[in-house]
Motif scaffolding. Structure first.
Motif, PDB file in Angstrom:
ATOM      1  N   GLY A  15      54.881  37.620  40.364  1.00  0.00           N
ATOM      2  CA  GLY A  15      54.989  38.812  39.530  1.00  0.00           C
ATOM      3  C   GLY A  15      54.278  38.672  38.196  1.00  0.00           C
ATOM      4  O   GLY A  15      54.110  39.665  37.478  1.00  0.00           O
ATOM      5  N   GLY A  16      53.869  37.465  37.868  1.00  0.00           N
ATOM      6  CA  GLY A  16      53.189  37.221  36.606  1.00  0.00           C
ATOM      7  C   GLY A  16      51.709  37.536  36.652  1.00  0.00           C
ATOM      8  O   GLY A  16      51.193  38.051  37.663  1.00  0.00           O
ATOM      9  N   SER A  17      51.037  37.217  35.549  1.00  0.00           N
ATOM     10  CA  SER A  17      49.617  37.526  35.412  1.00  0.00           C
ATOM     11  C   SER A  17      48.837  36.320  34.910  1.00  0.00           C
ATOM     12  O   SER A  17      49.383  35.466  34.199  1.00  0.00           O
ATOM     13  CB  SER A  17      49.412  38.679  34.416  1.00  0.00           C
ATOM     14  N   LEU A  18      47.582  36.278  35.282  1.00  0.00           N
ATOM     15  CA  LEU A  18      46.636  35.301  34.756  1.00  0.00           C
ATOM     16  C   LEU A  18      45.283  35.984  34.620  1.00  0.00           C
ATOM     17  O   LEU A  18      44.983  36.936  35.357  1.00  0.00           O
ATOM     18  CB  LEU A  18      46.484  34.097  35.705  1.00  0.00           C
ATOM     19  N   ARG A  19      44.465  35.470  33.707  1.00  0.00           N
ATOM     20  CA  ARG A  19      43.099  35.951  33.599  1.00  0.00           C
ATOM     21  C   ARG A  19      42.155  34.763  33.711  1.00  0.00           C
ATOM     22  O   ARG A  19      42.247  33.815  32.917  1.00  0.00           O
ATOM     23  CB  ARG A  19      42.847  36.685  32.284  1.00  0.00           C
ATOM     24  N   LEU A  20      41.257  34.849  34.669  1.00  0.00           N
ATOM     25  CA  LEU A  20      40.234  33.833  34.850  1.00  0.00           C
ATOM     26  C   LEU A  20      38.953  34.274  34.149  1.00  0.00           C
ATOM     27  O   LEU A  20      38.630  35.459  34.126  1.00  0.00           O
ATOM     28  CB  LEU A  20      39.944  33.602  36.336  1.00  0.00           C
ATOM     29  N   SER A  21      38.251  33.288  33.597  1.00  0.00           N
ATOM     30  CA  SER A  21      36.969  33.552  32.951  1.00  0.00           C
ATOM     31  C   SER A  21      35.893  32.683  33.589  1.00  0.00           C
ATOM     32  O   SER A  21      36.160  31.552  33.998  1.00  0.00           O
ATOM     33  CB  SER A  21      37.032  33.244  31.454  1.00  0.00           C
ATOM     34  N   THR A  77      29.827  36.591  30.527  1.00  0.00           N
ATOM     35  CA  THR A  77      31.090  36.131  31.093  1.00  0.00           C
ATOM     36  C   THR A  77      31.664  37.195  32.025  1.00  0.00           C
ATOM     37  O   THR A  77      31.598  38.384  31.726  1.00  0.00           O
ATOM     38  CB  THR A  77      32.092  35.812  29.982  1.00  0.00           C
ATOM     39  N   VAL A  78      32.214  36.730  33.132  1.00  0.00           N
ATOM     40  CA  VAL A  78      32.901  37.590  34.074  1.00  0.00           C
ATOM     41  C   VAL A  78      34.377  37.191  34.082  1.00  0.00           C
ATOM     42  O   VAL A  78      34.703  35.997  34.010  1.00  0.00           O
ATOM     43  CB  VAL A  78      32.306  37.456  35.486  1.00  0.00           C
ATOM     44  N   TYR A  79      35.230  38.184  34.166  1.00  0.00           N
ATOM     45  CA  TYR A  79      36.665  37.953  34.130  1.00  0.00           C
ATOM     46  C   TYR A  79      37.320  38.432  35.427  1.00  0.00           C
ATOM     47  O   TYR A  79      36.830  39.362  36.071  1.00  0.00           O
ATOM     48  CB  TYR A  79      37.293  38.697  32.958  1.00  0.00           C
ATOM     49  N   LEU A  80      38.423  37.819  35.749  1.00  0.00           N
ATOM     50  CA  LEU A  80      39.264  38.308  36.842  1.00  0.00           C
ATOM     51  C   LEU A  80      40.684  38.399  36.308  1.00  0.00           C
ATOM     52  O   LEU A  80      41.337  37.377  36.075  1.00  0.00           O
ATOM     53  CB  LEU A  80      39.208  37.380  38.059  1.00  0.00           C
ATOM     54  N   GLN A  81      41.125  39.620  36.067  1.00  0.00           N
ATOM     55  CA  GLN A  81      42.497  39.850  35.623  1.00  0.00           C
ATOM     56  C   GLN A  81      43.368  39.966  36.859  1.00  0.00           C
ATOM     57  O   GLN A  81      43.133  40.831  37.711  1.00  0.00           O
ATOM     58  CB  GLN A  81      42.579  41.125  34.793  1.00  0.00           C
ATOM     59  N   MET A  82      44.359  39.107  36.961  1.00  0.00           N
ATOM     60  CA  MET A  82      45.221  39.065  38.140  1.00  0.00           C
ATOM     61  C   MET A  82      46.649  39.410  37.721  1.00  0.00           C
ATOM     62  O   MET A  82      47.260  38.678  36.931  1.00  0.00           O
ATOM     63  CB  MET A  82      45.176  37.680  38.780  1.00  0.00           C
TER      64      MET A  82
END
Length: 115
Positions: A15-21, A77-82
């Motif tokens: 249920g949480g979130s992470l952001r990859l860069s 930079t490319v991001y992935l907001q999860m």
């Protein structure tokens, strides 16, 4: 050549979130698209999300509505907001840069989602 450096992985509860860069350097003008792939233990590497140089995006069905790929051209930079992460999202996530004749990969970053 293109160099890719990923960051942002870690351990998070369901249920949480992470952001990859993913920061790109080198021949970035030759990049047609960038994407995030993931590989879980015992499974094949799969596409999670991709974004073209024109800004078009593509997502795996399993992450649609939860993950968002974006890019900051000024920072290369490319991001992935999860968001709404699930235990089945646990994997090593790899950044990919697709050029006309070559593909480049980052070193991977571990994402672990606990139930």
């Amino acid at each position: 050549q293109v160099q890719l450096v990923e960051s942002g992985g870690g351990l998070v509860q369901a249920g949480g979130s992470l952001r990859l860069s993913c920061a790109a350097s080198g021949s970035i003008f030759s990049i047609n698209a960038m994407g995030w792939y993931r590989q879980a233990p015992g499974k094949q590497r799969e596409l999670v999300a991709a974004i073209t140089s024109g800004g078009s995006t593509n997502y795996a069905d399993s992450v649609k509505g939860r993950f968002t790929i974006s890019r900051d051209n000024a920072k290369n930079t490319v991001y992935l907001q999860m968001n709404s992460l699930k235990p089945e999202d646990t994997a090593v996530y790899y950044c990919n840069a697709e050029l006309k004749t070559d593909d480049y990969w980052g070193q991977g970053t571990q994402v672990t989602v606990s139930s």
